[in-house]
Each structure stands twice: as structure tokens, then as C-alpha cells.
Write a protein that holds these residues in place. Structure first.
Motif, PDB file in Angstrom:
ATOM      1  N   GLU A   1       2.378 -16.279   2.536  1.00 32.08           N
ATOM      2  CA  GLU A   1       2.834 -15.465   3.670  1.00 32.08           C
ATOM      3  C   GLU A   1       4.306 -15.108   3.464  1.00 32.08           C
ATOM      4  O   GLU A   1       5.136 -15.990   3.241  1.00 32.08           O
ATOM      5  CB  GLU A   1       2.646 -16.220   4.983  1.00 32.08           C
ATOM      6  CG  GLU A   1       1.186 -16.544   5.286  1.00 32.08           C
ATOM      7  CD  GLU A   1       0.998 -17.125   6.674  1.00 32.08           C
ATOM      8  OE1 GLU A   1       1.446 -16.483   7.649  1.00 32.08           O
ATOM      9  OE2 GLU A   1       0.415 -18.224   6.780  1.00 32.08           O
ATOM     10  N   VAL A   2       4.605 -13.813   3.539  1.00 36.79           N
ATOM     11  CA  VAL A   2       5.980 -13.323   3.382  1.00 36.79           C
ATOM     12  C   VAL A   2       6.223 -12.220   4.409  1.00 36.79           C
ATOM     13  O   VAL A   2       5.287 -11.606   4.930  1.00 36.79           O
ATOM     14  CB  VAL A   2       6.238 -12.786   1.960  1.00 36.79           C
ATOM     15  CG1 VAL A   2       6.132 -13.881   0.922  1.00 36.79           C
ATOM     16  CG2 VAL A   2       5.272 -11.647   1.646  1.00 36.79           C
ATOM     17  N   THR A   3       7.509 -12.002   4.693  1.00 34.43           N
ATOM     18  CA  THR A   3       7.914 -10.903   5.575  1.00 34.43           C
ATOM     19  C   THR A   3       8.693  -9.889   4.751  1.00 34.43           C
ATOM     20  O   THR A   3       9.708 -10.222   4.124  1.00 34.43           O
ATOM     21  CB  THR A   3       8.770 -11.429   6.734  1.00 34.43           C
ATOM     22  OG1 THR A   3       8.013 -12.397   7.462  1.00 34.43           O
ATOM     23  CG2 THR A   3       9.172 -10.289   7.656  1.00 34.43           C
ATOM     24  N   LEU A   4       8.200  -8.658   4.729  1.00 35.43           N
ATOM     25  CA  LEU A   4       8.784  -7.610   3.905  1.00 35.43           C
ATOM     26  C   LEU A   4       9.344  -6.503   4.793  1.00 35.43           C
ATOM     27  O   LEU A   4       8.844  -6.271   5.910  1.00 35.43           O
ATOM     28  CB  LEU A   4       7.729  -7.029   2.952  1.00 35.43           C
ATOM     29  CG  LEU A   4       7.088  -8.011   1.964  1.00 35.43           C
ATOM     30  CD1 LEU A   4       5.991  -7.302   1.184  1.00 35.43           C
ATOM     31  CD2 LEU A   4       8.137  -8.577   1.016  1.00 35.43           C
ATOM     32  N   PRO A   5      10.374  -5.814   4.293  1.00 36.16           N
ATOM     33  CA  PRO A   5      10.887  -4.657   5.039  1.00 36.16           C
ATOM     34  C   PRO A   5       9.806  -3.594   5.211  1.00 36.16           C
ATOM     35  O   PRO A   5       8.976  -3.399   4.313  1.00 36.16           O
ATOM     36  CB  PRO A   5      12.038  -4.149   4.168  1.00 36.16           C
ATOM     37  CG  PRO A   5      12.415  -5.323   3.323  1.00 36.16           C
ATOM     38  CD  PRO A   5      11.157  -6.089   3.085  1.00 36.16           C
TER      39      PRO A   5
ATOM     40  N   GLY B   1       6.550  -5.568   7.250  1.00 41.76           N
ATOM     41  CA  GLY B   1       6.541  -6.663   8.195  1.00 41.76           C
ATOM     42  C   GLY B   1       5.909  -7.915   7.605  1.00 41.76           C
ATOM     43  O   GLY B   1       6.021  -8.183   6.406  1.00 41.76           O
ATOM     44  N   HIS B   2       5.184  -8.666   8.449  1.00 36.93           N
ATOM     45  CA  HIS B   2       4.583  -9.930   8.014  1.00 36.93           C
ATOM     46  C   HIS B   2       3.328  -9.640   7.182  1.00 36.93           C
ATOM     47  O   HIS B   2       2.419  -8.942   7.627  1.00 36.93           O
ATOM     48  CB  HIS B   2       4.219 -10.783   9.227  1.00 36.93           C
ATOM     49  CG  HIS B   2       3.673 -12.139   8.855  1.00 36.93           C
ATOM     50  ND1 HIS B   2       4.472 -13.150   8.340  1.00 36.93           N
ATOM     51  CD2 HIS B   2       2.420 -12.640   8.901  1.00 36.93           C
ATOM     52  CE1 HIS B   2       3.726 -14.215   8.104  1.00 36.93           C
ATOM     53  NE2 HIS B   2       2.466 -13.920   8.445  1.00 36.93           N
ATOM     54  N   VAL B   3       3.281 -10.179   5.967  1.00 39.66           N
ATOM     55  CA  VAL B   3       2.163  -9.961   5.044  1.00 39.66           C
ATOM     56  C   VAL B   3       1.595 -11.314   4.631  1.00 39.66           C
ATOM     57  O   VAL B   3       2.351 -12.219   4.258  1.00 39.66           O
ATOM     58  CB  VAL B   3       2.610  -9.175   3.792  1.00 39.66           C
ATOM     59  CG1 VAL B   3       1.438  -9.021   2.830  1.00 39.66           C
ATOM     60  CG2 VAL B   3       3.162  -7.820   4.196  1.00 39.66           C
ATOM     61  N   LYS B   4       0.289 -11.430   4.743  1.00 38.30           N
ATOM     62  CA  LYS B   4      -0.397 -12.654   4.305  1.00 38.30           C
ATOM     63  C   LYS B   4      -1.350 -12.296   3.170  1.00 38.30           C
ATOM     64  O   LYS B   4      -2.203 -11.426   3.329  1.00 38.30           O
ATOM     65  CB  LYS B   4      -1.181 -13.295   5.451  1.00 38.30           C
ATOM     66  CG  LYS B   4      -1.876 -14.577   5.039  1.00 38.30           C
ATOM     67  CD  LYS B   4      -2.539 -15.278   6.216  1.00 38.30           C
ATOM     68  CE  LYS B   4      -3.746 -14.527   6.688  1.00 38.30           C
ATOM     69  NZ  LYS B   4      -4.504 -15.297   7.715  1.00 38.30           N
TER      70      LYS B   4
END
Length: 969
Positions: free
Chosen positions: A911-915, A918-921
Motif C-alpha cells: 500500500e502506497v500513497t501517490l500524487p 492517491g492511495h494505491v493498494k
């Protein structure tokens, strides 16, 4: 223990490289592997150990190893004798021996498999090693595969021991299920061993496997036949190692099952029969290896009797004789190899004067033969004395049974003395013409054909035989084995302390000591009688006609007759049920489907069935449409119409899925049905539009009745199967498990690529095989390659403009401008939808399978609009490469998790948060799903290329040929 197994595996894998680099001297290097294992065994002899590696505990498939006294005895023989055999091979073979590196790999792999067999605690693991020794024995016996006798012997050994292994596997499963454990340690420590009919059958099946492996009558004939193998194989597998596996299994199970009602009748009767029949045969054959082979069968019968008797004294004697037999019989086989190597013959009628020419070799053979005959002070005497005392004092036998056993053992021992003398005199005595000295240092033959001697001419003995004396390194292994027999016989108390712990595991009070001298007891009297009568029997050897093919007790003929009978039976069965009629074969399958489940359902306990006919009237309408179209497919004569109405039934099934709240299944059903219809249409182009009148059949009442009955039975069985459920259905837990374990809300997709990913890996492997098979049938000469592109056509004009790159190449009469324009506009949209299905499938309807099918439909549309050249423009790659990439990616996902210390195909959630995004799983199972996607795309591309583009080309060629023929006329 694991280190020893891994060392043998590594040595087996690298052995061909070592032999290629060092020649036959590489065998000395390879001998260090079992020698190192022997060092560990000796150092840990009195230290029982267990090892467990958890692999698949739910099905009892764990790597459980156990090292105790019995395992130590067998391990020492396997590794110690194995090291000497490898050293012997370094001088037995020449550097130009064919497949020398492969032979080394097989021999050392066998040593590792045998070590794994005797140290396995899990009976399933034991069976794996058991069958590994069977396969490796087949390969080693068949080393000289160019000889017909060698091939026959290898196949015979494989069939007989393999069949015994299958019987043993059945016994293992039955016994383990009745005992709720597959561990030998659990079985041996239970207070009350399993009993009853199932346990008795299991014990009998286990004994069948053991007796087959140890070449006990009536399944003994494979061992003399296996003498076609090179002598090192005979000395190791068929004297010291593999044939001991059956004795080991009997000894391992004896503490628990010696009192089982089927144990003594099988073990004692067949063991004594082997002693007597094989002992008589060894007095008739003229090949030295066959003399030893039948002697081995006789001695193995003796060992089986002792190991299966079930008393501590018999167990102690069995271990002593087991060690003694391995030492003296391996030594004698190696002696025969040297004789064969130096004299060029193994015919005891031709050999003469060898004792004077090879005194060291003769001395080693005499020591080993004395041990085999039970003469003091050799170890064989210690074991024979202990065995006679154990039989005389056997408390587990009734008086008549004890008398019968002692009579059989005495008679068998008399024969042993006789054929021991026959072997020594036949090999080294001055009988006819003395051997001629070698003219040079080159031997007569470096190991002539390892097949039984065929000469029956008495005058052969008068021919001069040249002798090439062996070197010190060649003599060392048999000499060491012979000296070991003497040393062990002179130090029985040392051996007693090392084998006694096993004997103490058997029930009983008295346990005697191993000793060279017990005083004037009954066993000594019997020994004197055995030796005296044995010498007398040898003096009367002329009463036993010598022949290379004696008729007495020749079970090999029974084996041939059995194979012929099985071939005849299989031909008759095949002729009865496989007549080449597809309707008949289908009818047999469907009748079985009706009769067997219906009978079991009628005889079994039934529960009430509560059916809900429908949830909404729409389901009834859809069902009625499916029934009508299915009936229509049976009467329509137009092939395309039949395919279309069959497709309606598939689409109807998809609608029912959707109405039941399974959109993912409905989507997949629609995609599969559409693609199937397209494939049918592609194939039907090569057939007439309608079914010819000559191929139509009248109404078949029996077929219609069978079809109706099958449908009813399947529906009834499904209803009863659902009603018979007593536990909570697993699907109640799947949605939560999918999210908690797989990180996705689409339970179907998570099941496919995570929870049940092993199933999916197997299924996509089948898809790859199916695609390869279809294309291989169509492309008879060239399997691989991409579809042709527009530039490959002779009619291609790069200046022409078209909605599709290859659209202008389609014949004007078949070209559809509307379809080409639509395809140009829709194709990118379908591909985007395919990618969307792929990425969204973890939480919404879709996934790699659905996405791949969608992409396949896009490719199909391009092909239908632009023809075979358009397919190459749409995806200019080899379908085989796409399939391979997908399978590699899917299998690589499984392996990568294993290398990272996680179970195969396990997933990780990132799980990461990208510009902007947004939140990506992301779940790592996405890589596995990508492999599925590529395989489906590759499958569709391969089908279109073979059933589409290839068929187009063949139809065009056929049309051109027809036009040329018409113009010619």
C-alpha cells in the motif's frame, strides 16, 4: 541426515562433469561422499535423532527422518559398501566406457535414495525413496542398453519390483488411515497395534512389497536376470543394498506385527522356500554371477525368516547375518568382476588354475566363501550360530512349526555350504588346462558382455584362457570386505553392543550374546552336521547336471507366460470395449454414470431434498429457452444453425449466473461462449453448410432414453449432494477470507490467483499444452512463428489506404467496409476494457482470465474484419512466445515467494500513497494474474493463427488448384 541426502543429490547432479574432467578417477572423488556419510553414521551411532521439515501437513506429506540402531546398521552398509563400490568402478571401467558419467550419477543417486529409505519415518516418504531405488535400479541394470538381454532384465526388474511397490503403497495408506498416522515411530510405539481385516490386508500388502524387493520366491526371478548389469551394480544393488530394503521393512515392522495372523505364514513359508529352491539352482548354473545370484536369493530368504520370526534373539541374529551377508556377498561379486575382467569368462567349466595365478584374489574369495558357508572364525559363523539358537528357542512358534523352520534352515544351510565350495573350486581350482599368462599388459576384455554364460559345450574347458592380473587398487575393495568379515567374526562382542538396541525393541525376555564360542550346545551340533553334509553334497555334485539353462524351478518361464496372458487379456478387453465406435464408447461412459451413482444412492442413507424451483419467473423463461434450443440442436441439419442454438444454451447459463448474483461468472461465461462460437465458425468454413443426407440418422429411441436418464440422474444427484451437507458451507467464509488473506473483494478472482492458485497453475499449464497440441496438428511441418503480415502478401500495395492495414487484401466480395470501420473504432476501446478488467478484477468483476478473453475477442474482431494478414498486424508476435511468457511469469511468481521464505504462490499486499492517484493498494498476486492474462491471449492468438490464418491459406490453395484444374480441362 539432510546434509547427507543433499550431498548425494549434489554429487549425482555434478558426477557427469567430474567424470568428463577426471575420467574414471573421478569415482575416487565421488566415493568421498558416501564415505563422509559413513563417518557421520559411526559418530552418531548411539545418538538417536529425528528431523522434520513441514511441507504439506494437511495430507501428511512432511519430510520426517528417523535415525536409530536399525537405520544405523543399514546406513553403514549402504554408505560403506557404496564407497568401496565407487572405488572399485575406478578400475573396473575404462575411460572410453559409454555413458560413464551418467552411470556414476545413477550409482551415487541410488546410494542417497537408499539412505533416505532406511532413515524415513514418514511412510509416504519411505515409499518415494522406495520407488526411487526401483527406477535407479532399472537404469543401472540397463546400462548396456544396446544388448537385448540387458533391456529385458531391466524391464523385468522394473515391472516386478514396481508392482510390489504399488501393493506396498496401498498397504501404507490402509494401515496409516486405521492408525491415524503415517509415521513409523507412531506405529511402533502404539500400545495396541492395528488389528482386524483392514490391518491384516495392509500387512499382507506391505509384505508383498518387501518380499518382492528382496527377491523372495515366487517373485525372485528378477534378481538372477539382473545379473546382466555390470558387476558393480550386482555387488551393490543386488547383494549389499537394494535387496536389503525388503529385509529392512520386515525388520522394522516385526516388533509390532510379528504376531499378526498373516505374518508368519507369508514370511516363514516363502522365506524357507527361497532358501531351498534358490540353493538348488545355485548348484546347477555355470555362470559364476548366477551362482552368487541364486545364492543371494537363498540367503535373502534366510534373512527374511530371521527378521520376521519376532523374537529378540532372532532379531539379533538377523542383524548379524545382514551385515555378514553384505560383506561376503559384495566381496564375492567383486571377485567375479575381477575374474571376468582378467580372464574374459565367468564360466566355471572353463576357469582353471586361477588360484595359483591370483593368490590374493583367491584368499579374499576363500574368506568370503567361508563366511557364507558359516565356517569359524568368520562373521557368517557367528550369525549362523546365533540364528540356529534363535530358531531352536523361538517362543513365538508352536513345536511343529519350530521343527519345520529348523529343518528348512538346516537344509538351506547345507546347500549354502555346497554352493560355496562349488564357487571357490569353480573359480580357482586346477580342473583342466592352466591359464596362459598374458602376453602384454592389456586385458582380454575390460568387462565382457554382462549376460549369463550361454556355452554348454564341455570342450570349452580345454581352451586356453589368457589371464591379466589385477592391480592393487582393483583388488583393494574385495580384500577390505573379506578382511572386515574376518575382523568382525573375531570381535563379536563389539558388534553385539551396536546391534543389540534394535533386538531389545522386540517383545521377549531372553536375549543371548553374540560370541565366537558358546560351548558345546545344540547349535554347534547342527553346525557340524551342516558342514559335513554340505561337503558330502558337494562331492556328489555330479548328480546335479550343470547347465546354463536348468529347468528346475525356472520361474522366468512363468513370468513370460504371465506377460503373454496379460497381453492376450488386454487385447480381448480392448476389442470388447474399444471397437472404434464413438457412440458405443460414449454409451459405456454414460451408462456407468447412471448405474453406479444410482446404485450407491439407492443402497445408502438418504436425506430429504427440498428444492426451490426458481427465485423469479424470469429464471423459468430462460430455462425453457435453453431446453428448446438444446432440443433444436439435435434436429437441425444446418451446421451453423446448430452451433448458434447450442450457443444460446451457453448464454442462457450466463444469464442465470447473473440473476443469481454472480456477475463475475456471468461475464466469464459470456466471453467464453462468444469466443467458442467464433472458433466453431472458423472450423465450419471447411465443411459443407448442411449435414449430408447420407450422414443423417433416424430417431434412436435408446439414445434418447439414455440422454434423458442421464439428465435426470445428474439433477437428482446434485439435489441429494446439496441436501446431504451437514457442515457449514465453505462459501460462507470465502468473502471474508478473500479480503483478509488475498486483499480483494472479488472472491472468485482471489480464489483463482491466491487461495486456490495451485489449481489455476495446473489449469493454465493444460491450456498451454492444448494450444501446443492444436497448433502442432495443424502446422505439421513448422510449429512456431507469428501470423503473416500485410507486407508478406504478394498483392500488398503500400500506397493504398485502408481503414485496416490489411483490409485491402480481403477479396472484394468478402470485404465489409462497415465492419472494417467499426473494428477500427472499437478495437482500441475493447483493449482498454480488457486492461480495465485485468486491473479491476481483484475487487470487481474481471481479472486476468476475463481480461485475456476480452483481448482475445478484440483480436478475433480484427481477424474477421481484415483477414489472416490483419491478425499479424494486430499482434506481430509468436503465439508460443506469449504462452511461454505467461507460464513463466505465473510459475516464477510461485517460485519467487518460495525463495523469499514464504509458501509457494503466497501474496503480499503493498500500500502506497501517490500524487494524483492517491492511495494505491497492490497485491503481488497481480503478477500471477498477468501470467494468466498472457496465456489466454496467447491461446486465442494460437487458435486464430492455426484454425483461422492457416485454414484460410489451405482453402485459398485448394481453390487455386481447383481453378487451375478447370482451366486445364
Amino acid at each position: 541426515m539432510l546434509a547427507i541426502l543433499l550431498a548425494h543429490a549434489a554429487a549425482a547432479l555434478t558426477a557427469p562433469l567430474w567424470v568428463r574432467a577426471l575420467g574414471r578417477n573421478a569415482y575416487y572423488l565421488l566415493a568421498l561422499v558416501p564415505l563422509g556419510g559413513l563417518t557421520w553414521v559411526i559418530a552418531n551411532w548411539a545418538d538417536p535423532q529425528r528431523v522434520r521439515l513441514t511441507w504439506a501437513p494437511s495430507i501428511a506429506m512432511n519430510i520426517d527422518l528417523r535415525f536409530d540402531t536399525l537405520a544405523a546398521v543399514l546406513s553403514a552398509l549402504v554408505l560403506g559398501v557404496g564407497a568401496l563400490i565407487l572405488a572399485y568402478c575406478a578400475r573396473y571401467f575404462e575411460d572410453d566406457e559409454p555413458r560413464l558419467g551418467v552411470f556414476a550419477a545413477e550409482l551415487i543417486a541410488f546410494a542417497g535414495a537408499m539412505f533416505g529409505l532406511v532413515t524415513s519415518d514418514n511412510m509416504l516418504l519411505l515409499y518415494v525413496f522406495w520407488e526411487a531405488t526401483t527406477v535407479l535400479s532399472f537404469l543401472l541394470i540397463g546400462h548396456n542398453a544396446e544388448q537385448a538381454a540387458t533391456r529385458r532384465a531391466a524391464i523385468q526388474a522394473l515391472l516386478v519390483t514396481g508392482a510390489g511397490g504399488l501393493a506396498m503403497l496401498t498397504g501404507i495408506v490402509v494401515l496409516a488411515e486405521s492408525n491415524d498416522s503415517y509415521l513409523l515411530s507412531d506405529l511402533l510405539t502404539t500400545g495396541s497395534p492395528p488389528s482386524g481385516t483392514a490391518a491384516n490386508v495392509a500387512v499382507a500388502l506391505l509384505l508383498v512389497g518387501a518380499l518382492t524387493k528382496s527377491a523372495v520366491v515366487p517373485l525372485h526371478f528378477w534378481l538372477p536376470g539382473a545379473m546382466a548389469a555390470p558387476t558393480p551394480v550386482s555387488a551393490y544393488l543386488h547383494a549389499a543394498a537394494m535387496v536389503k530394503a525388503g529385509v529392512y521393512l520386515v525388520a522394522r515392522l516385526a516388533p509390532v506385527f510379528a504376531q499378526n495372523p498373516v505374518w508368519h505364514p507369508l514370511v516363514l513359508v516363502l522365506g524357507l522356500a527361497s532358501m531351498l529352491l534358490a540353493g538348488l539352482r545355485s548348484l546347477q548354473v555355470v555362470d559364476l554371477k548366477l551362482v552368487l545370484a541364486f545364492g543371494t536369493v537363498s540367503q535373502l530368504g534366510f534373512l527374511i525368516v530371521l527378521a520376521g520370526l519376532g523374537t529378540p534373539d532372532a532379531a539379533l541374529a538377523a542383524m548379524t547375518m545382514l551385515i555378514a551377508h553384505a560383506l561376503f556377498k559384495a566381496c564375492l561379486f567383486l571377485v567375479v568382476g575381477i575374474i571376468d575382467h582378467g580372464a574374459g569368462t565367468r564360466d566355471l567349466r572353463r576357469l582353471s588354475g586361477l588360484g595359483r595365478r591370483a593368490p590374493v584374489l583367491c584368499g579374499a574369495a576363500i574368506l568370503a566363501a567361508l563366511s557364507m558357508a558359516g565356517i569359524p572364525p568368520l562373521l557368517g559363523f557367528v550369525g549362523k550360530e546365533s540364528a540356529l539358537s534363535a530358531v531352536l528357542d523361538a517362543e513365538t512358534l508352536t513345536a511343529p512349526a519350530r521343527a519345520a523352520v529348523i529343518a528348512g534352515v538346516v537344509l538351506g544351510s547345507i546347500l549354502t555350504v555346497a554352493y560355496s565350495l562349488r564357487f571357490v573350486w569353480g573359480s580357482f581350482g586346477d580342473k583342466h588346462a592352466a591359464l596362459q599368462p598374458a602376453a602384454g599388459a592389456t586385458p582380454v576384455a575390460h568387462h565382457p558382455s554382462e549376460v549369463p554364460v550361454e556355452q554348454d559345450q564341455p570342450e570349452a574347458a580345454d581352451r586356453g584362457i589368457r589371464w591379466h592380473p589385477p592391480g592393487a587398487l582393483f583388488l583393494a575393495p574385495p580384500v577390505l570386505l573379506a578382511v572386515a568379515s574376518l575382523v568382525a567374526g573375531l570381535a563379536p562382542s563389539w558388534l553385539d553392543t551396536r546391534v543389540r538396541p534394535y533386538a531389545e525393541t522386540l517383545p521377549g525376555q531372553s536375549l543371548s550374546q553374540l560370541a565366537l564360542w558358546h560351548g558345546g550346545n545344540a547349535a554347534l551340533v547342527w553346525t557340524v552336521l551342516i558342514v559335513a553334509v554340505g561337503i558330502l553334497l558337494y562331492r556328489l555334485r555330479d548328480r546335479f547336471p550343470e547347465s546354463a539353462h536348468p529347468r528346475l524351478g525356472n520361474a522366468d518361464r512363468a513370468y513370460d507366460a504371465t506377460l503373454r496372458a496379460m497381453d492376450t487379456l488386454s487385447l480381448r478387453m480392448t476389442a470388447a470395449v474399444q471397437r472404434g465406435s464413438l457412440p458405443l464408447s460414449q454409451a459405456a461412459i454414460l451408462v456407468t454414470l447412471v448405474v453406479l451413482p444410482s446404485a450407491l444412492l439407492a443402497l445408502g442413507t438418504r436425506t430429504g431434498v427440498a428444492l426451490r424451483l426458481w427465485d423469479s419467473p424470469l429464471q423459468l423463461v430462460i430455462g425453457a429457452i435453453m431446453v428448446v434450443t438444446a432440443l433444436a440442436a439435435t434436429v437441425l441439419r444446418n451446421r451453423l444453425a446448430s452451433v448458434l442454438v447450442v450457443g444460446v444454451t451457453g448464454y442462457g447459463c450466463g444469464v442465470i449466473f447473473a440473476l443469481h448474483g454472480a456477475p463475475d461468472l456471468a461475464l466469464t461465461q459470456f466471453l467464453v461462449e462468444t469466443l467458442t462460437l467464433v472458433i466453431f465458425v472458423l472450423v465450419l468454413r471447411a465443411f459443407p453448410a448442411t449435414i449430408e443426407a447420407s450422414r443423417t440418422t433416424a430417431f434412436k429411441a435408446r439414445r434418447a432414453i439414455l440422454s434423458a436418464v442421464v439428465g435426470v440422474v445428474v439433477a437428482v444427484l446434485a439435489g441429494f449432494a446439496v441436501a446431504a451437507r451437514t457442515a457449514e458451507p465453505i462459501w460462507h467464509r470465502i468473502p471474508d477470507a478473500a479480503y483478509a488473506l488475498g486483499g480483494g473483494r472479488n472472491a472468485v478472482n482471489v480464489l483463482l490467483i491466491d487461495l486456490r492458485a495451485w489449481d489455476t497453475l495446473g489449469e493454465i499449464s493444460v491450456l498451454v499444452v492444448a494450444a501446443t497440441g492444436v497448433a502442432s496438428l495443424v502446422f505439421r511441418s513448422r510449429r512456431f512463428g507469428s501470423a503473416p503480415r500485410a507486407a508478406d502478401s504478394p498483392d500488398y500495395d503500400p500506397d493504398l489506404v485502408s481503414w485496416l492495414p490489411a483490409g485491402r487484401l480481403v477479396a472484394r466480395a468478402e470485404r465489409s467496409m462497415v465492419l472494417q470501420i467499426t473494428t477500427r473504432l472499437v478495437f482500441p476501446t475493447i483493449m482498454v476494457l480488457s486492461v480495465y478488467f485485468f486491473f479491476s478484477g481483484h475487487n470487481a468483476p474481471g481479472g486476468g482470465f476475463a481480461g485475456g478473453l476480452t483481448a482475445g475477442l478484440a483480436l478475433t474482431l480484427r481477424y474477421l474484419a481484415g483477414g489472416r494478414y490483419e491478425l499479424g498486424e494486430a499482434l506481430p508476435v509468436d503465439a508460443g512466445h506469449v504462452l511461454g511468457a505467461g507460464l513463466t511469469l505465473a510459475a516464477g511468481t510461485a517460485v519467487s515467494s518460495l525463495l523469499l521464505g514464504a509458501p509457494p504462490l503466497s501474496s503480499a499486499i503493498i500500500e502506497v500513497t501517490l500524487p494524483v492517484l492517491g492511495h494505491v493498494k497492490v497485491v503481488t498476486a497481480l503478477l500471477f494474474d498477468l501470467g494468466v492474462y498472457l496465456i489466454v491471449v496467447g491461446l486465442v492468438l494460437d487458435v486464430l493463427r492455426s484454425l483461422g490464418a492457416r485454414l484460410d491459406s489451405e482453402l485459398a490453395d485448394a481453390e487455386t488448384t481447383s481453378e487451375q484444374g478447370d482451366s486445364g480441362r
